[in-house]
Design an enzyme around this catalytic site. Structure first.
Site, PDB file in Angstrom:
ATOM      1  CB  CYS A 264      -1.784  -2.171  -3.174  1.00 18.90           C
ATOM      2  SG  CYS A 264      -1.609  -3.487  -4.333  1.00 18.90           S
ATOM      3  CB  ILE A 265      -2.240  -0.348   1.322  1.00 19.41           C
ATOM      4  CG1 ILE A 265      -3.069  -1.583   0.994  1.00 19.41           C
ATOM      5  CG2 ILE A 265      -3.002   0.579   2.262  1.00 19.41           C
ATOM      6  CD1 ILE A 265      -4.288  -1.329   0.146  1.00 19.41           C
TER       7      ILE A 265
END
Ligand code: SAJ
Length: 428
Positions: A264-265
């Site tokens: 994600c990040i």
């Protein structure tokens, strides 16, 4: 149980997002079809087996009556079809929408009039309007907003989180039209015991997810830059962050580390950067944050080499370095975008002999045990703060003379061993 067309739900992609979603929907009274392309995963699911660390899976997979299949045409009987396939970036950090496009087209070709297609996979603003809807309308006779509805409800699964799961996390929702929005709102209202916020458009819903994860990335970059600055100033940045966090408002603590991994990040900001760039705007700040976070593995290896030269007069090409942890975050077995890969590559490029150990990756580790990995090491880099790795006893580190703690979790343990081992934390 409401017996209507929208009570039959299909989930396409049964990974850490789709499988808990499918099992929860079944628990909430929906008739659920689970579509999974991987033959190996499908066979395990049919046997009631999954390696996904999620309480909803652990509690509900065995004995579930979800119909597991690899045949996407089986969505034809479902009024709601939810796509939960990966949206990675390629080696040049360009978004890869191929799985979403393939799944949306295949599903829509089987979906009946009045059905709703929901995309939960993380996508950048514009993907539904400019990619998915055109694909569906060219591959089928559907008219989006009329014979079929599209919605986006970005997933918010936090792998390994004991508290937050698909059943209790607030959600945001955007749709192609008012009817689709209400079908989706009713579904998620029944599915989750949390707030569902209806956004003004699909594009707003797409933007929420990339914004919430870009927010985290820039905050981590902020403290990573502070860590590099305060290292020169002789200030312990973690203590300063803890001090700032005593302010009861307007501050959210993040902590420096050897790198930012996960699906994600480090990925989602690129979706926004690329989309904005293609529309004439350069996200200098997001790009800078990515550059800072991506520089942390090499910065950490530099710290290690400096300490080695100071203590042993040896450069990396003369020593064996043990890398502890391959996962991107503690106590999970997931190495996607993990900083460990960059740390290992950098060490090898500089001529170091590298041993590796991660209890969650026995096959990928170079040593069969932690002790074996440490036995020949002159130096150690801790990449992942698995609880097993934090149990290391500095008194039993053999000939290790430098220990770089990439997650700033072992300072206390090493404070009485400075005569034998140089401990380096990223935070000071
Ligand atoms: N990290 C830091 N410093 C921090 C926080 C994280 O260096 O202060 C690093 C971690 O070591 C890891 C990476 O960043 O390598 C990502 O960590 P993460 O805690 O954000 O873990 P993820 O990738 O599982 O993030 C998920 C995200 N959830 C979704 O996208 C649905 C994210 O939005 C959540 O904020 C995060 O969980 C969370 O809060 O735990």
């Amino acid at each position: 149980m409401v017996h209507d067309f929208h009570n039959s739900v299909a989930v396409v992609g049964l990974g850490y997002v789709g499988l808990p979603l499918a099992l929860l929907a079944e628990q909430k009274g929906f008739t659920v079809t689970g579509v999974e392309a991987s033959a190996e995963k499908l066979s395990e699911l049919k046997d009631g087996v999954s390696s996904i660390d999620d309480s909803i899976v652990t509690d509900n997979l065995s004995g579930s009556s979800v119909y597991f299949t690899d045949d996407i045409t089986s969505v034809s009987g479902c009024g709601i079809v939810i796509i939960c396939v990966p949206t990675p970036v390629d080696k040049d950090k360009n978004p890869d929408l191929s799985l979403v496009k393939k799944a949306a087209e295949a599903a829509a070709q089987s979906m009946k009039p009045g059905s709703l297609l929901v995309i939960e996979s993380t996508i950048n603003p514009g993907v539904c309007d400019e990619v998915v809807i055109p694909i569906i309308e060219s591959a089928t006779d559907h008219v989006v907003g009329k014979s079929i509805h599209i919605a986006h409800c970005p997933e918010r699964i936090n792998p390994g989180d004991p508290k937050w799961n698909v059943g209790n996390i607030n959600r945001v929702l955007g749709a192609s039209d008012a009817v689709g929005l209400e079908i989706a709102f009713k579904f998620y209202g029944r599915l989750v015991d949390a707030d569902i916020m209806r956004m003004g458009s699909i594009k707003e819903a797409e933007a929420v997810k990339v914004v919430e994860n870009s927010f985290r990335d820039v905050n981590i970059a902020f403290v990573n830059e502070l860590a590099m600055s305060f290292k020169k100033l002789g200030i312990n940045v973690n203590n300063v962050i803890d001090g700032a966090a005593t302010k009861p408002f307007a501050f959210m603590a993040h902590y420096p580390g050897i790198g930012v991994g996960g699906h994600c990040i480090p990925v989602d900001p690129y979706y926004l950067i690329e989309y904005a760039r293609s529309n004439g705007f350069e996200h200098r700040f997001l790009k800078l944050a990515r550059d800072i976070n991506e520089s942390m593995p090499v910065y950490s290896v530099d710290l290690l080499e400096q300490a080695l030269i100071e203590r042993t007069k040896q450069t990396l090409d003369k020593v064996t370095v043990c890398v502890l942890g391959l996962s991107y975050k503690p106590n999970v077995g997931d190495d996607r975008e993990s900083p460990a890969h960059s740390v290992i590559h950098t060490l090898k490029t500089r001529g170091a002999t590298v041993t590796t150990f991660d209890p969650y990756f026995p096959k990928e580790s170079s040593a069969e045990s932690l002790d074996d990995a440490l036995a020949s090491a002159d130096a150690v880099i801790l990449v992942t703060a698995h609880k097993e790795l934090q149990s290391i006893d500095p008194a039993k580190l053999g000939r290790v003379e430098v220990f770089l703690d990439g997650r700033n979790v072992m300072r206390e343990k090493f404070k009485d061993h400075a005569n034998r081992i140089t401990y380096i934390g990223l935070s000071s």
